[in-house]
Design a protein around this motif. Sequence first.
Motif, PDB file in Angstrom:
ATOM      1  N   ARG A   3     -30.827 -44.318 -17.312  1.00  0.00           N
ATOM      2  CA  ARG A   3     -31.218 -45.340 -16.341  1.00  0.00           C
ATOM      3  C   ARG A   3     -30.150 -46.431 -16.242  1.00  0.00           C
ATOM      4  NH1 ARG A   3     -36.151 -44.724 -19.137  1.00  0.00           N
ATOM      5  NH2 ARG A   3     -37.841 -43.781 -17.920  1.00  0.00           N
ATOM      6  N   ASP A   6     -27.409 -45.109 -14.043  1.00  0.00           N
ATOM      7  CA  ASP A   6     -27.901 -45.093 -12.663  1.00  0.00           C
ATOM      8  C   ASP A   6     -27.910 -46.491 -12.054  1.00  0.00           C
ATOM      9  OD1 ASP A   6     -28.276 -42.360 -12.781  1.00  0.00           O
ATOM     10  OD2 ASP A   6     -30.435 -42.483 -13.192  1.00  0.00           O
ATOM     11  N   THR A   7     -28.317 -47.472 -12.858  1.00  0.00           N
ATOM     12  CA  THR A   7     -28.406 -48.846 -12.365  1.00  0.00           C
ATOM     13  C   THR A   7     -27.033 -49.390 -12.003  1.00  0.00           C
ATOM     14  OG1 THR A   7     -30.434 -49.313 -13.583  1.00  0.00           O
ATOM     15  CG2 THR A   7     -29.058 -51.206 -13.002  1.00  0.00           C
ATOM     16  N   ALA A   9     -24.393 -47.650 -11.228  1.00  0.00           N
ATOM     17  CA  ALA A   9     -23.898 -46.899 -10.072  1.00  0.00           C
ATOM     18  C   ALA A   9     -24.510 -47.445  -8.779  1.00  0.00           C
ATOM     19  CB  ALA A   9     -24.225 -45.417 -10.233  1.00  0.00           C
ATOM     20  N   ARG A  10     -25.797 -47.737  -8.818  1.00  0.00           N
ATOM     21  CA  ARG A  10     -26.460 -48.298  -7.633  1.00  0.00           C
ATOM     22  C   ARG A  10     -25.888 -49.666  -7.280  1.00  0.00           C
ATOM     23  NH1 ARG A  10     -30.166 -52.038  -7.407  1.00  0.00           N
ATOM     24  NH2 ARG A  10     -30.781 -51.835  -9.602  1.00  0.00           N
ATOM     25  N   LEU A  11     -25.718 -50.513  -8.297  1.00  0.00           N
ATOM     26  CA  LEU A  11     -25.196 -51.852  -8.038  1.00  0.00           C
ATOM     27  C   LEU A  11     -23.777 -51.797  -7.470  1.00  0.00           C
ATOM     28  CD1 LEU A  11     -26.556 -53.643 -11.223  1.00  0.00           C
ATOM     29  CD2 LEU A  11     -27.272 -54.083  -8.862  1.00  0.00           C
ATOM     30  N   ARG A  12     -22.960 -50.895  -8.012  1.00  0.00           N
ATOM     31  CA  ARG A  12     -21.594 -50.735  -7.468  1.00  0.00           C
ATOM     32  C   ARG A  12     -21.638 -50.343  -6.001  1.00  0.00           C
ATOM     33  NH1 ARG A  12     -20.336 -48.602 -12.584  1.00  0.00           N
ATOM     34  NH2 ARG A  12     -20.812 -46.488 -11.866  1.00  0.00           N
ATOM     35  N   ALA A  13     -22.530 -49.412  -5.678  1.00  0.00           N
ATOM     36  CA  ALA A  13     -22.648 -48.958  -4.293  1.00  0.00           C
ATOM     37  C   ALA A  13     -23.092 -50.088  -3.366  1.00  0.00           C
ATOM     38  CB  ALA A  13     -23.632 -47.791  -4.212  1.00  0.00           C
ATOM     39  N   GLU A  14     -23.873 -51.025  -3.918  1.00  0.00           N
ATOM     40  CA  GLU A  14     -24.366 -52.158  -3.139  1.00  0.00           C
ATOM     41  C   GLU A  14     -23.408 -53.345  -3.168  1.00  0.00           C
ATOM     42  OE1 GLU A  14     -28.146 -53.019  -4.860  1.00  0.00           O
ATOM     43  OE2 GLU A  14     -29.109 -51.208  -4.105  1.00  0.00           O
ATOM     44  N   ASP A  46     -31.970 -56.663 -13.426  1.00  0.00           N
ATOM     45  CA  ASP A  46     -31.550 -55.266 -13.304  1.00  0.00           C
ATOM     46  C   ASP A  46     -31.729 -54.482 -14.600  1.00  0.00           C
ATOM     47  OD1 ASP A  46     -30.454 -55.477 -10.562  1.00  0.00           O
ATOM     48  OD2 ASP A  46     -29.034 -56.847 -11.519  1.00  0.00           O
ATOM     49  N   THR A  94     -38.071 -47.169 -13.594  1.00  0.00           N
ATOM     50  CA  THR A  94     -36.651 -47.240 -13.231  1.00  0.00           C
ATOM     51  C   THR A  94     -35.851 -48.332 -13.941  1.00  0.00           C
ATOM     52  OG1 THR A  94     -37.206 -48.638 -11.330  1.00  0.00           O
ATOM     53  CG2 THR A  94     -37.051 -46.258 -10.943  1.00  0.00           C
TER      54      THR A  94
END
Length: 263
Positions: A3, A6-7, A9-14, A46, A94
Amino acid sequence: MTRIDDTFARLRAEGKKAFVAYIMAGDPDMAGSLELMKGLPGAGVDIIELGIPFTDPMADGPTIQAAGQRALEAGMTLSKVLQMVQEFRSGDATTPVVLMGYYNPIYSHGVERFIREAKAAGVDGMIVVDLPPEEDEELCLPAQAAGLNFIRLATPTTDAKRLPKVLQNTSGFVYYVSITGITGSATPQAGDLAPAVAAIKAGTDLPVVIGFGINTPETAKLMAGVADGCVVGSSIVKSVGEKKPLGEILAQVAALSGGAHSA
């Protein structure tokens, strides 16, 4: 992928930085700290760092020491910390949860049992501040074999010779301690930290988050601006100790997370 992975990776994408919040499990009691824990993601947290109370917390400042003492006096144990995580997981699948503490309670609990129960409860990683890399076989390597991240601290006294050893078996993220001293004891300066963060990033692909001494949205923004995120603990724990209403504490957390996310 955990997790935690994943977190980030999501933050980087955002295009966002991570906001990590620390609370002490069982402070002021189990029910109160669980209610606060459940409210943190909605306030912009987060990753949750959940402190394991211990009688001799050598790296903690007075605020977190007092929180640990309150939790112990309220009957908090490592088994109850894991129960808290399990109850949190029943409503949140999550948000990463990282346990932070010292080796003695884990050793007393039994390492194999702890890893098994932590994984089953929904723990994602751990920070054990008094286990150096030379002791990785004690807990770090078995934990990672079970799919739990083992997050290591780097400090201003971690020199170029020592850093590769610190990073060797670290996973999830690297926690950079912004000051020399205990939690909550000074305010870090962003300009002083950028070279240290760059040195860590030269040796690892892991995210780097900065903690210790961050207690305002402005400081959170500055620290997150030179790293991949920041950690706030003492100022939140202080509000719990002052018995502020839950809504007021979560508003404080939301302001801090807003600072980090705007970096």
